[in-house]
Design a protein around this motif. Structure first.
Motif, mmCIF file in Angstrom:
data_model
loop_
_atom_site.group_PDB
_atom_site.id
_atom_site.type_symbol
_atom_site.label_atom_id
_atom_site.label_comp_id
_atom_site.label_asym_id
_atom_site.label_seq_id
_atom_site.Cartn_x
_atom_site.Cartn_y
_atom_site.Cartn_z
ATOM 1 N N LEU A 397 0.724 -1.170 0.084
ATOM 2 C CA LEU A 397 -0.023 -0.037 0.053
ATOM 3 C C LEU A 397 0.869 1.426 -0.147
ATOM 4 C CD1 LEU A 397 -2.572 -1.236 2.870
ATOM 5 C CD2 LEU A 397 -2.796 -1.360 0.342
ATOM 6 N N PRO A 398 0.665 2.070 -0.986
ATOM 7 C CA PRO A 398 1.580 3.269 -1.302
ATOM 8 C C PRO A 398 1.595 4.300 -0.239
ATOM 9 C CG PRO A 398 0.752 2.801 -3.323
ATOM 10 C CD PRO A 398 -0.040 1.939 -2.435
ATOM 11 N N GLN A 399 0.200 4.210 0.556
ATOM 12 C CA GLN A 399 0.030 5.457 1.630
ATOM 13 C C GLN A 399 0.823 5.043 2.923
ATOM 14 O OE1 GLN A 399 -2.296 3.109 0.163
ATOM 15 N NE2 GLN A 399 -3.951 3.119 1.392
ATOM 16 N N PHE A 400 1.573 3.768 3.083
ATOM 17 C CA PHE A 400 2.170 3.392 4.386
ATOM 18 C C PHE A 400 3.778 3.665 3.881
ATOM 19 C CE2 PHE A 400 -1.934 1.624 4.901
ATOM 20 C CZ PHE A 400 -1.964 2.083 6.270
ATOM 21 N N SER A 401 4.069 4.115 2.703
ATOM 22 C CA SER A 401 5.545 4.197 2.433
ATOM 23 C C SER A 401 6.345 5.095 3.382
ATOM 24 C CB SER A 401 5.900 4.956 0.890
ATOM 25 O OG SER A 401 5.059 3.981 0.217
ATOM 26 N N TYR A 402 5.796 6.122 3.996
ATOM 27 C CA TYR A 402 6.419 6.841 4.916
ATOM 28 C C TYR A 402 5.836 6.704 6.374
ATOM 29 C CZ TYR A 402 7.457 9.688 0.710
ATOM 30 O OH TYR A 402 7.933 10.203 -0.419
ATOM 31 N N THR A 403 5.479 5.424 6.679
ATOM 32 C CA THR A 403 5.072 5.178 7.817
ATOM 33 C C THR A 403 6.441 4.647 8.615
ATOM 34 O OG1 THR A 403 2.753 4.761 7.289
ATOM 35 C CG2 THR A 403 3.560 3.627 9.509
ATOM 36 N N LYS A 404 6.995 5.192 9.526
ATOM 37 C CA LYS A 404 8.238 4.649 10.214
ATOM 38 C C LYS A 404 8.033 3.595 11.364
ATOM 39 C CE LYS A 404 10.498 8.259 12.194
ATOM 40 N NZ LYS A 404 10.730 9.415 12.271
ATOM 41 N N MET A 405 6.846 3.411 11.623
ATOM 42 C CA MET A 405 6.732 2.533 12.824
ATOM 43 C C MET A 405 5.237 1.999 12.856
ATOM 44 S SD MET A 405 6.475 3.075 17.028
ATOM 45 C CE MET A 405 8.185 3.896 17.177
ATOM 46 N N ILE A 406 5.212 0.539 12.934
ATOM 47 C CA ILE A 406 3.888 -0.165 12.811
ATOM 48 C C ILE A 406 3.925 -0.959 13.949
ATOM 49 C CG2 ILE A 406 2.322 -1.651 11.726
ATOM 50 C CD1 ILE A 406 3.398 -0.860 9.149
ATOM 51 N N VAL A 407 2.920 -0.797 14.981
ATOM 52 C CA VAL A 407 2.550 -1.792 16.127
ATOM 53 C C VAL A 407 1.707 -2.485 15.899
ATOM 54 C CG1 VAL A 407 2.195 -1.972 18.525
ATOM 55 C CG2 VAL A 407 3.674 0.252 17.658
ATOM 56 N N ALA A 408 1.552 -3.861 15.980
ATOM 57 C CA ALA A 408 0.546 -4.945 15.647
ATOM 58 C C ALA A 408 0.237 -5.413 16.784
ATOM 59 C CB ALA A 408 0.998 -6.190 14.839
ATOM 60 N N VAL A 409 -1.120 -5.153 17.046
ATOM 61 C CA VAL A 409 -1.963 -5.732 18.361
ATOM 62 C C VAL A 409 -2.896 -6.852 17.937
ATOM 63 C CG1 VAL A 409 -1.383 -3.755 19.672
ATOM 64 C CG2 VAL A 409 -3.553 -3.549 18.529
ATOM 65 N N ASN A 440 17.476 1.797 5.003
ATOM 66 C CA ASN A 440 17.295 2.379 4.004
ATOM 67 C C ASN A 440 16.237 2.102 3.035
ATOM 68 O OD1 ASN A 440 20.132 2.917 4.297
ATOM 69 N ND2 ASN A 440 20.751 1.315 3.757
ATOM 70 N N THR A 441 15.031 2.763 3.671
ATOM 71 C CA THR A 441 13.603 2.679 3.045
ATOM 72 C C THR A 441 13.397 4.042 2.809
ATOM 73 O OG1 THR A 441 12.401 2.755 5.058
ATOM 74 C CG2 THR A 441 13.115 0.552 4.299
ATOM 75 N N ALA A 442 12.272 4.060 1.796
ATOM 76 C CA ALA A 442 11.902 5.463 1.515
ATOM 77 C C ALA A 442 11.174 6.404 2.578
ATOM 78 C CB ALA A 442 10.805 5.221 0.256
ATOM 79 N N MET A 443 11.326 7.543 2.672
ATOM 80 C CA MET A 443 10.819 8.302 3.943
ATOM 81 C C MET A 443 10.577 9.673 3.520
ATOM 82 S SD MET A 443 9.809 8.509 6.828
ATOM 83 C CE MET A 443 10.245 6.794 7.463
ATOM 84 N N ASP A 444 9.604 10.341 4.121
ATOM 85 C CA ASP A 444 9.220 11.798 3.837
ATOM 86 C C ASP A 444 10.550 12.642 4.045
ATOM 87 O OD1 ASP A 444 8.265 14.206 3.571
ATOM 88 O OD2 ASP A 444 6.759 14.092 5.328
ATOM 89 N N PRO A 453 18.196 12.647 3.706
ATOM 90 C CA PRO A 453 16.747 12.997 3.094
ATOM 91 C C PRO A 453 16.063 12.077 2.337
ATOM 92 C CG PRO A 453 18.621 14.677 2.688
ATOM 93 C CD PRO A 453 19.231 13.608 3.398
ATOM 94 N N GLY A 454 14.840 11.550 2.835
ATOM 95 C CA GLY A 454 14.373 10.822 1.666
ATOM 96 C C GLY A 454 14.757 9.311 1.948
ATOM 97 N N LEU A 455 15.457 9.008 2.829
ATOM 98 C CA LEU A 455 15.967 7.661 3.238
ATOM 99 C C LEU A 455 15.881 7.280 4.482
ATOM 100 C CD1 LEU A 455 16.447 5.489 1.118
ATOM 101 C CD2 LEU A 455 18.884 5.691 1.566
ATOM 102 N N ALA A 456 15.371 6.290 5.060
ATOM 103 C CA ALA A 456 15.479 5.870 6.636
ATOM 104 C C ALA A 456 14.958 4.864 6.986
ATOM 105 C CB ALA A 456 14.692 7.217 7.307
ATOM 106 N N GLY A 457 15.185 4.348 8.239
ATOM 107 C CA GLY A 457 14.680 3.067 8.718
ATOM 108 C C GLY A 457 13.381 3.145 9.068
ATOM 109 N N LYS A 458 12.722 1.613 9.215
ATOM 110 C CA LYS A 458 11.569 1.561 9.852
ATOM 111 C C LYS A 458 11.512 0.593 10.694
ATOM 112 C CE LYS A 458 8.748 2.799 5.750
ATOM 113 N NZ LYS A 458 9.782 3.705 5.016
ATOM 114 N N MET A 459 10.522 0.651 11.760
ATOM 115 C CA MET A 459 10.435 -0.378 12.750
ATOM 116 C C MET A 459 8.935 -1.035 13.046
ATOM 117 S SD MET A 459 11.600 0.136 16.914
ATOM 118 C CE MET A 459 10.550 1.702 17.201
ATOM 119 N N GLY A 460 9.093 -2.265 12.950
ATOM 120 C CA GLY A 460 7.751 -3.092 13.212
ATOM 121 C C GLY A 460 7.973 -3.641 14.775
#
Length: 502
Positions: A397-409, A440-444, A453-460
């Protein structure tokens, strides 16, 4: 799918707000430089009404003739009303929009008849061309153009200058490519006023306006543009929705409003524009000329740096007699974009579920810039499922490209309740086992915490109950009171201490 009447113009919606006690006219003189934003912010944070400043003042203390409307979508209830439904009707509208995105063949006559609302919505997308419109009662072109006559706000102390914040920017592809209203793009971009007849168009490369501009610039030709101010709610919200690239915002507004969109030829550029707007700024965007846009306060709560963006030469200003100027501010949440985002996220849930069925609910906290953090509630059935869902959100889902943290519950956790989330993190998550890091994932690029700029980590973070091979320990049992005991306690407390639980 509407349960409220269509609002053919901004004025129709303001009348609905007034009739429902959600409108307040301000007779005090208020400056468009900083003061108006401060008042707007105080009222928005108190979940207050739409404001109409009848006596705006410019930075020099000069009274401006055009009233300013702010806080139009300052509550989720008004956003829903702008979409034509109550808050309770958002889920049905979301399901309807999901069906429009991925229709399936009808299963028999009864099923076909049940889809009449969808067919009616599709028919409503056909634009209706008219010859004249009230928003062209006054036409100022050429040397008569003077943008300083508009009450354009300067919102924050370090802003570079006046900024148009609720424009619907209408563009079309280069001639020879599909050139109908259905090929138009209508986007809400930041527009900086440079001087009496020039503005800067801040559209990011992945947006539709920028794609159209590239199609003109490749031929070294200037592009016609119309900046629509004070459109009807359906057009405003359609321009802000993350629609598929194949769907025109202007035609979608017709489906949303249940009415064919009325369009009229612009006066000085080869474009059709919404006929029921308040003000339209017509002009041409240079294929090569740019100017530094910004810095401006942004939705992150920080000023973004100045960057070069294309310059628009304004060829005409058309408007109604006694027009209204619609405005807002962007800043650290809460602001109107964050409130609109809350509603849009709820509308998107059926579409997300269609692709990832085990998702029960999903919340993007407005305080986290409306997209930087996501809490996803799942029906967990097998080991590793939480990680699979998180990776699906990032990858599908492209709208989550800039979501840097996801918490699953789990399904027993309310993803909109920080106390529930904190309890799940504290009791169902092990920091060494349940944290997934991506590099090294896409980021706002506006995320100043990013190393580049435009490149960052993500955490799940997997804060679900561990099952099967996810753990070698016997999992604890959640304590719960029976439904019968809860009902007994509620009745007794309400009788002994009336009003306590209200």
């Amino acid at each position: 799918m509407r349960t409220l009447p269509p609002y053919l113009s901004l004025r129709h919606f303001l009348k609905w707000c007034e009739d429902n006690g959600q409108f307040k006219a301000v007779s005090d003189p208020v400056s468009v430089r900083h003061q108006m934003t401060a008042v707007h912010r105080a009222v928005l944070e108190a979940h207050g009404p739409v404001l109409q400043f009848n006596h705006p003042m410019d930075a020099r203390g000069r009274r401006l003739d055009i009233p300013v409307v702010v806080n139009l979508f300052g509550t989720t209830g008004r956003v829903a009303a702008g979409l034509g439904v109550s808050l309770e009707g958002l889920d049905e509208l979301g399901a309807f929009l999901a069906a429009l995105r991925a229709p399936v063949p009808p299963d028999g006559l009864r099923d076909a008849l049940s889809r009449w609302p969808m067919l009616k919505a599709a028919l409503a997308t056909r634009p209706k061309l008219i010859r004249t419109a009230p928003m062209q009662d006054v036409v100022r072109s050429g040397a008569e153009v003077d943008l300083s006559a508009l009450p354009v706000q300067t919102h924050w102390p370090d802003d570079a200058g006046p900024l148009v914040t609720w424009p619907v920017v209408v563009t079309r592809p280069y001639p020879g490519e599909p050139d109908t209203v259905s090929s138009y793009n209508a986007g809400v971009y930041r527009v900086q006023v440079l001087d009496r007849n020039r503005m800067i168009m801040r559209w990011l490369p992945h947006r539709g306006g920028a794609a159209h501009h590239r199609s003109w610039a490749q031929r070294n030709e200037k592009m016609p543009v119309a900046v629509v101010l004070g459109a009807n709610p359906a057009t405003l919200l359609s321009a802000a929705l993350p629609l598929p690239e194949t769907v025109s915002e202007l035609t979608f507004a017709g489906a949303l409003n249940g009415q064919r969109p009325r369009m009229v030829p612009a006066k000085t550029v080869p474009l059709l524009v919404p006929a029921d707007a308040e003000i339209v700024l017509e002009g041409w965007v240079s294929p090569t000329e740019t100017a530094p846009e910004g810095p401006f306060g942004d939705h992150t709560g920080y000023y973004n740096p100045a960057e070069p963006f294309p310059v628009m030469q304004v060829s005409a200003v058309t408007h109604r007699e006694n027009p209204l100027y619609l405005s807002t501010y962007t800043g650290r949440p809460p602001d109107e974009p964050a409130i609109i985002g809350e509603v849009f996220n709820r509308l998107a849930l059926p579409t997300i579920r269609a692709q990832i069925p085990e998702i029960r609910d999903l919340w993007l906290p407005p305080a986290a810039c409306s997209y930087r953090i996501a809490i996803v509630c799942i029906d967990k059935r097998y080991p590793g499922q939480a990680r699979r869902v998180m990776m699906a959100l990032w990858g599908m889902l492209p709208q989550f490209s800039y979501t840097k943290m996801i918490v699953a519950v789990d399904a027993d956790i309310d993803p909109r309740n920080w106390d529930d989330i904190a309890w799940a993190l504290a009791t169902r998550m092990d920091s060494a086992r349940d944290v997934m890091m991506l590099e090294n994932t896409a980021m706002d690029y506006l995320d100043f915490a990013s190393p580049q700029p435009g490149l960052a980590g993500k955490m799940g973070i997997d804060a679900t109950t561990k099952i099967g091979s996810e753990t070698s320990r016997e999992w604890g049992t959640v304590m719960q009171t029976s439904d019968a005991d809860i009902a007994f306690a509620d009745e007794l407390v309400d009788r002994l201490i009336p009003g306590l639980r209200q």
